[in-house]
Design a protein around this motif. Structure first.
Motif, PDB file in Angstrom:
ATOM      1  N   SER A 156       8.468  -5.911 -10.746  1.00  0.00           N
ATOM      2  CA  SER A 156       7.592  -5.841 -11.924  1.00  0.00           C
ATOM      3  C   SER A 156       7.345  -7.232 -12.496  1.00  0.00           C
ATOM      4  O   SER A 156       6.250  -7.537 -12.968  1.00  0.00           O
ATOM      5  CB  SER A 156       8.221  -5.000 -13.040  1.00  0.00           C
ATOM      6  N   VAL A 157       8.390  -8.063 -12.462  1.00  0.00           N
ATOM      7  CA  VAL A 157       8.233  -9.433 -12.956  1.00  0.00           C
ATOM      8  C   VAL A 157       7.193 -10.175 -12.111  1.00  0.00           C
ATOM      9  O   VAL A 157       6.313 -10.862 -12.633  1.00  0.00           O
ATOM     10  CB  VAL A 157       9.590 -10.173 -12.921  1.00  0.00           C
ATOM     11  N   VAL A 158       7.296 -10.003 -10.809  1.00  0.00           N
ATOM     12  CA  VAL A 158       6.353 -10.664  -9.911  1.00  0.00           C
ATOM     13  C   VAL A 158       4.933 -10.125 -10.126  1.00  0.00           C
ATOM     14  O   VAL A 158       3.955 -10.873 -10.087  1.00  0.00           O
ATOM     15  CB  VAL A 158       6.794 -10.484  -8.442  1.00  0.00           C
ATOM     16  N   ARG A 159       4.863  -8.830 -10.403  1.00  0.00           N
ATOM     17  CA  ARG A 159       3.555  -8.238 -10.684  1.00  0.00           C
ATOM     18  C   ARG A 159       2.955  -8.883 -11.943  1.00  0.00           C
ATOM     19  O   ARG A 159       1.758  -9.165 -12.010  1.00  0.00           O
ATOM     20  CB  ARG A 159       3.732  -6.725 -10.877  1.00  0.00           C
ATOM     21  N   TRP A 206      -1.243  -9.288  -2.592  1.00  0.00           N
ATOM     22  CA  TRP A 206      -2.202  -8.390  -3.241  1.00  0.00           C
ATOM     23  C   TRP A 206      -1.431  -7.440  -4.152  1.00  0.00           C
ATOM     24  O   TRP A 206      -0.287  -7.068  -3.848  1.00  0.00           O
ATOM     25  CB  TRP A 206      -3.000  -7.590  -2.211  1.00  0.00           C
ATOM     26  N   ALA A 207      -2.068  -7.018  -5.240  1.00  0.00           N
ATOM     27  CA  ALA A 207      -1.386  -6.216  -6.258  1.00  0.00           C
ATOM     28  C   ALA A 207      -0.713  -4.980  -5.663  1.00  0.00           C
ATOM     29  O   ALA A 207       0.465  -4.708  -5.911  1.00  0.00           O
ATOM     30  CB  ALA A 207      -2.372  -5.826  -7.349  1.00  0.00           C
ATOM     31  N   SER A 208      -1.461  -4.238  -4.854  1.00  0.00           N
ATOM     32  CA  SER A 208      -0.909  -2.971  -4.349  1.00  0.00           C
ATOM     33  C   SER A 208       0.219  -3.214  -3.352  1.00  0.00           C
ATOM     34  O   SER A 208       1.157  -2.423  -3.255  1.00  0.00           O
ATOM     35  CB  SER A 208      -2.020  -2.136  -3.713  1.00  0.00           C
ATOM     36  N   ASP A 209       0.144  -4.306  -2.615  1.00  0.00           N
ATOM     37  CA  ASP A 209       1.250  -4.629  -1.702  1.00  0.00           C
ATOM     38  C   ASP A 209       2.514  -4.909  -2.512  1.00  0.00           C
ATOM     39  O   ASP A 209       3.596  -4.397  -2.199  1.00  0.00           O
ATOM     40  CB  ASP A 209       0.910  -5.863  -0.844  1.00  0.00           C
ATOM     41  N   ILE A 210       2.370  -5.734  -3.546  1.00  0.00           N
ATOM     42  CA  ILE A 210       3.538  -6.071  -4.373  1.00  0.00           C
ATOM     43  C   ILE A 210       4.176  -4.793  -4.904  1.00  0.00           C
ATOM     44  O   ILE A 210       5.400  -4.615  -4.850  1.00  0.00           O
ATOM     45  CB  ILE A 210       3.133  -6.974  -5.564  1.00  0.00           C
ATOM     46  N   GLU A 211       3.327  -3.894  -5.402  1.00  0.00           N
ATOM     47  CA  GLU A 211       3.849  -2.679  -6.042  1.00  0.00           C
ATOM     48  C   GLU A 211       4.586  -1.763  -5.070  1.00  0.00           C
ATOM     49  O   GLU A 211       5.269  -0.833  -5.486  1.00  0.00           O
ATOM     50  CB  GLU A 211       2.695  -1.926  -6.720  1.00  0.00           C
TER      51      GLU A 211
END
Lengths: 509, 700
Positions: free
Chosen positions: A207-210, A246-251
């Motif tokens: 979440s921090v990375v997001r 990419w956002a969805s990859d991170i999540e």
């Protein structure tokens, strides 16, 4: 931790030039104070003595970065870098054995949730809620064994300063400074995080990375534009992908993704460590063997095989943003080991290095159509063929179109007329001085030595590279400009303001 | 500070080194005593002209650098000329000297890889140089000339003003910058030098005379401190400087103290709206204090435990535990000579804005209500103590600190007494200062983000919420300076009526309901050399359209007098205020309105002497017209165009030809700032062609 493209700082000094043979003298001075050695497992050390003050700078350079992120798992190199501050089996936990079990339970709960989730429309919503609850509870439970931020806290309490890390396209780096009497503590801490990393608090850190992505990319028009530029200019090569992911990859990143990445790329033979400061190299070698000698030898992964195909025509991409306009123009160029690498560095310096540069004089000073017109020879990385980048920031009341047109005119001239010899000599002199000015900071030197060793095969290239710069002729500059600064070879990324939409941006409607 | 010769032999010893066994736990490692740092000796001198000089030899690299500190600052800006110090500080160097233009100095310095730079910040000014030692004499000469005989040449003043206007136009582009700026301005107050802001109008007000006067007031030997460090011999350097600056003998009365900080900020939540972001950037807090306050060490430790690093409470709670933020930190701002800011800053996704602010509030209250733990205090103390050596790891840090202490009147050993005070801070001290100084109920909270996505409204935080207006004010045109009386106005109207008669008569002019004109504009090489084809249309009373065909595409602009649009190859946008202003001005100075201004109640027409007539309206537009003695027709028209950074514009008319019963000029020569700038050739002009509002406002 930063997402820092290492080539950014490189740009500031890689364009090196040399006049009075000073480099030979500097190199000699340096060679006397540098000790290099390899451990049996392949880990390379460079030690530079500087006894001016009882302090030491450490720099760990891992020859892996976001280009090595597997598909669908972009951002994992960066995510692991964050996890490298979470501690070890002995640092950051109240009960290592119980924590290990609890972390395994987190993964099991996550797996169970995923099994239900991948059913898509057929998934049972109530079951998902229940499984999500179980996952949250497992994360909560594992958290009870954590002594948060213990690892960085030890560094802080022992007087460590400048602690940070960076993940770029080509590399991941870890660095800080200690008082000279804490050297062994650094060996302990640095070797432990790569010997026994514990990937605790992974999903909180995700979440921090997001948030980091929101901060640097999604809420920053220039951040968005850089991402779009790379994604448009590069198709086959992973320079296409933003280092943060990419956002969805991170999540959707999982602990196991980070572990696999670590195991593959953090092989000792894929790492270089430089130590600069008030140290005794013999003792450094003994400590290196004692602490890092424990890392098992592992195969060194090979480079990316995908080669970016030649561009067949101009590409344009845009971002709608209420902010004032900015434009990036990027031309494909070969990698940093190409014989023309120094020519690109010289070209960038001629075009935008200082108040005597071509673009500053024309666009900023005389025509006043630009607030800034900057050239960057190496973007986003140098290890693989990448881009030569121009950044255009129009002055108030002037448009991107006007700026782009003027840059084109200047580049056409740059490619068709030989550059003034005086300007070429000036660039060489300036960059020679630039190298000398770099040599009085432990941290800067540690960074340079490791960087040159990995990227150019030898730290001495920091000095000998000056000879290559010195050989660059006006004809070389013209030849390279003509060959590469061609419209079909470029990608243009720009911002534009939303049409007819009232905003509270004052001027920037 | 010479390099150690012994270093060359050390690698050989490696072969004899015995094997080391790794420690099993981090806290079992024994640390040897850290060797003492060598604090370099700084030579001090006062030159015969009163300049204080500090010299520090450092022979590690073959370089020399120096800094002249000047007691001045933008705190001395006049209220209507905010930005004056910044402009003076920058053009001191860029504007060249009385002997050499800035360009020549740029080239001279870059040829030898040297630099001389100058600037003025909030409470000090500086001029710095940096050079390889073999060029030190040449560079010192430039440094001297810049300091003692700056040229402040107009071209570089104009360039900087253009850049500063661009800076203003871009000041709301970064959410982080908005939060930081607005927080500071609200706490310090917007009505004093600590919190006021530079606007376009301030920049317009600043002229070369102001800059020269500012320079003269603050740049004199008794008001500066010079420090030089690097590869030289101190005695020789001192002699060199003495000789070099012997001719600088300017004197001025002592510079007064900086203004005091005095503001009582209104507590509350201030929202700056940016609908294009998905994260809220926040800055919150209150006044900090002074560095030499007896409580400063305890306050610094308190802020460190609250939000100083990885192990701080805010970091643990907001980042590590909640995963709400990438960055969150707290800092006790202690200024050398005025109160700093106590500031907590960070960012979080839009939805968690209220929750994050709530969590921060709880942590601030906790540090006031319960003592910190012994471990927290010990950790903070160790951090400061063990990293203390890094205050001395380069000689330049010692010199820089000495200079700063002298500048602000602190004792030379301040860092040691401060360090001692930090080491003796107790848990009780921390709670006491937190209670005494921190007042979370009175915090100023600035949040920049998209309120539509805040999730929980910020009003749930029990503080008044207000909106920050980010609109950038446009400059107002200057008021007429000449005396206005009945007689001068009558003379003005008479001259204008004569011109109207010569142009076809007031009745014909008034009967013009629309107008279309096409022409070309050839810009001078110095102005870019572009050739622009321009088409202008006007429909009474205030609809105006302009189309410019430029080499890179067509730019069309339309305004109905209030709002409009602009179309470029990049697309269609609402008319930015700057352009709306320009286009309203075009409509104002259109011939049919202008020549009939005498009969327009909203306009004043005034003879300012010498046959010049000034026409102005209530919106602040104004032009000055002169007339051709023989024909009575207008000869020239001068104005300060809104948004034009390059000074006043003058249009010179020739070749008047008839178009539908009225006379219009076919040739216009344009001068800007007294220099020729462009030629306009009108190829066709027509009136009353039946142009409709629909046609004129049609989007491309």
């Amino acid at each position: 931790m930063n997402i820092r493209s290492t080539t950014r700082w490189r740009g500031a000094f890689a364009a090196l030039a040399l006049a009075a043979g000073l480099q030979a003298q500097d190199l000699k001075q340096f060679e006397k104070r540098v000790t290099e050695f390899d451990l049996a497992n392949g880990l390379h050390f460079i030690v530079l003595e500087r006894h001016e003050a009882p302090v030491v700078s450490f720099h760990t350079y891992v020859n892996a970065g976001s280009v090595d992120d597997p598909k669908g798992k972009t951002g994992i190199a960066h995510m692991f870098e964050h996890m490298a501050f979470k501690g070890t089996d002995l640092i950051g936990t109240t009960d290592a054995a119980a924590e290990k079990k609890a972390l395994a339970a987190v993964e099991a709960a996550y797996d169970a949730l995923d099994v239900e989730k991948i059913k898509g429309k057929r998934a049972d919503k109530a079951a998902i809620a229940k499984l999500q609850g179980a996952l949250d509870a497992a994360i909560e439970k594992a958290g009870t064994y954590v002594v948060p931020n213990k690892y960085p806290q030890i560094i802080d309490e022992n007087g460590g300063v400048g602690m940070n890390a960076g993940t770029g396209e080509d590399s991941t780096t870890y660095f800080y400074n200690f008082p000279a009497n804490r050297v062994e503590l650094w060996f302990y801490l640095e070797s432990s995080r790569f010997l026994h990393p514990v990937l605790r608090e992974f999903y909180k850190e995700r979440s921090v990375v997001r948030e980091e992505r929101r901060l640097r990319t999604e809420s920053d028009p220039q951040g968005k534009l850089v991402e779009q530029l790379a994604a448009t200019a590069m198709i086959a090569h992973p320079y296409h992908v933003p280092p943060v992911g990419w956002a969805s990859d991170i999540e959707n990143l999982r602990t196991d993704d980070a572990r696999q990445f670590f195991e593959k790329y953090y092989a000792p033979g894929n790492m270089t460590i430089s130590i600069v400061g008030d140290v005794d190299p013999a003792r450094m070698k003994a400590l290196a063997e004692a602490y890092f000698g424990r890392m098992a030898k592992r195969p060194v992964p090979g480079p990316i095989v995908s080669v970016e195909p030649a561009q067949e025509g101009e590409r344009r991409v845009s971002i709608e943003s209420p902010t004032q306009p900015v434009e990036f123009i990027a031309y494909h160029r070969p990698n940093q080991n190409d014989r023309d690498d120094p020519v690109f560095d010289v070209a960038a310096s001629l075009l935008s290095g200082g108040r005597t540069s071509i673009l500053y004089k024309d666009m900023v000073r005389d025509k006043r159509i630009a607030l800034a017109a900057q050239a960057d020879a190496t973007f986003p990385g140098g290890k693989y063929p990448g881009l030569f980048l121009f950044v255009l920031v129009p002055a108030q009341g002037h448009t991107l179109a006007e700026n782009e047109k003027e840059l084109d005119t200047m580049l056409a001239k740059f490619s068709s007329e030989p550059i003034d010899e005086a300007a070429l000599a000036r660039v060489k002199t300036k960059t020679r001085a630039g190298v000398i000015q770099q040599l009085d900071s432990n941290q800067g030197l540690a960074q340079l030595l490791a960087y040159y060793h990995v990227n150019y095969g030898n730290w001495r290239v920091l000095f000998t590279g000056l000879e290559d710069i010195d050989k660059v002729t006006a004809a070389d500059v013209q030849r390279v400009a003509k060959q590469y600064f061609a419209p079909r070879n470029r990608t243009v990324a720009y911002t534009y303001q939303p049409a007819e939409k009232e905003t509270k941006q004052g001027d920037s409607k | 500070m010479r390099k150690l010769a012994i270093a060359a032999f050390l690698p050989l010893l490696a072969f004899g080194q015995t094997k080391v066994a790794p420690a099993t736990t981090w806290n079992s490692i024994k640390f040897p005593k850290l060797r003492d740092v060598q604090i370099p000796k700084v030579e001090e001198a006062t030159l015969p002209n009163g300049m204080k000089v500090y010299l520090l030899e450092n022979h590690e690299l073959p370089t020399v650098r120096g800094t002249l500190l000047v007691r001045t600052g933008n705190l001395f800006d006049p209220k209507d000329k905010v930005g004056l110090a910044t402009i003076a500080g920058s053009t001191l160097r860029s504007g060249g000297t009385t002997e050499k233009p800035g360009d020549q100095i740029d080239e001279q310095l870059e040829n030898i890889a040297a630099s001389v730079e100058s600037s003025i910040g909030e409470s000090n000014g500086s001029v710095r140089f940096n050079t390889l030692k073999e060029r030190v004499d040449e560079v010192l000469q430039v440094f001297h000339d810049v300091i003692t005989k700056p040229g402040f040449r107009q071209d570089r003043i104009d360039l900087l003003k253009t850049q500063m206007r661009s800076g203003i136009s871009r000041r709301n582009d970064e959410p982080h910058a908005i939060s930081q700026r607005e927080f500071a301005d609200i706490v310090y107050g917007r009505d004093n030098p600590y919190g006021w802001r530079m606007e376009y109008e301030n920049i317009d007000n600043i002229q070369r005379d102001d800059i020269v006067a500012f320079y003269k007031r603050y740049y004199f030997p008794a008001n500066v401190i010079l420090s030089v460090q690097g590869d030289f011999n101190s005695a020789e350097m001192k002699a060199k400087l003495e000789k070099l600056f012997a001719d600088w003998t300017a004197t001025q009365p002592p510079v007064p103290a900086f203004p005091k900080v005095a503001n009582t900020p209104k507590p509350g939540i201030y929202v700056a709206t940016r609908e294009d972001v998905n994260q809220t950037n926040f800055a919150l807090g209150q006044f900090g204090g002074l560095l030499n306050d007896k409580d400063a060490p305890a306050l610094e430790v308190m802020a460190d435990i609250l939000g100083g690093g990885f192990s701080s409470r805010l970091f643990q709670k907001v980042r590590t535990k909640l995963g709400y933020a990438y960055d969150v930190s707290a800092n006790w701002g202690a200024g050398f000579d005025h109160q700093g800011l106590f500031e907590i800053a960070g960012s979080t996704k839009s939805e968690s804005t209220a929750d994050t602010l709530k969590a921060i509030d709880q942590e601030v209250r906790r540090i006031r209500e319960t003592p910190v733990t012994a471990e927290e205090l010990e950790s903070a103390r160790q951090k400061v103590e063990n990293s203390f050596v890094f205050n001395f790891d380069t000689p330049s840090k010692t010199l820089g600190r000495l200079l700063t202490y002298r500048y602000y009147g602190y004792p030379d050993d301040f860092i040691f007494s401060y360090q001692k005070a930090v080491s003796s801070v107790t848990r009780e001290d921390i709670q006491r200062v937190a209670q005494k100084y921190l007042d979370p109920g009175k915090f100023v909270i600035v949040a920049t983000g998209n309120p539509k996505e805040f999730g929980k409204p910020l009003s749930s935080l029990d503080m008044p919420v207000s909106e920050i207006d980010l609109t950038i004010p446009q400059p107002k045109s200057k008021k007429p300076a000449a005396a206005v009386d009945g007689a001068s106005m009558a003379r003005g109207k008479a001259l204008l009526a004569k011109a109207a008669e010569a142009a076809g008569g007031a009745a014909k002019l008034a009967a013009v309901k629309d107008f279309t004109q096409t022409g070309t504009i050839q810009l001078d090489q110095t102005a870019g050399g572009l050739k622009v084809t321009q088409n202008e249309q006007w429909v009474a009373p205030s609809h105006f359209r302009q189309e410019n065909v430029l080499p890179f595409g067509k730019v069309s602009t339309y305004s109905d007098g209030k709002t409009g649009w602009s179309s470029t190859p990049q697309g269609l946008t609402a008319l930015p205020p700057a352009q709306a202003n320009q286009i309203a001005f075009e409509a104002f100075k259109n011939w049919f309105s202008l020549l009939t201004s005498g009969g327009n109640a909203d306009r004043t027409v005034n003879d300012t002497g010498g046959g010049k007539v000034e026409i102005a309206d209530k919106a602040g537009h104004s032009v000055t017209v002169t007339f051709d003695a023989a024909s009575g027709l207008p000869a020239t028209l001068a104005y300060a165009a809104p948004g034009n950074p390059n000074g006043s514009v003058e249009e010179v008319y020739a070749d008047w030809q008839d178009a539908g019963g009225v006379k219009l000029p076919r040739k216009v020569t344009m001068n800007q700032g007294g220099k020729h700038f462009a030629d306009v050739t009108v190829t066709s002009a027509a009136v009353n062609t039946g142009l409709t509002l629909e046609q004129i406002s049609k989007k491309p």
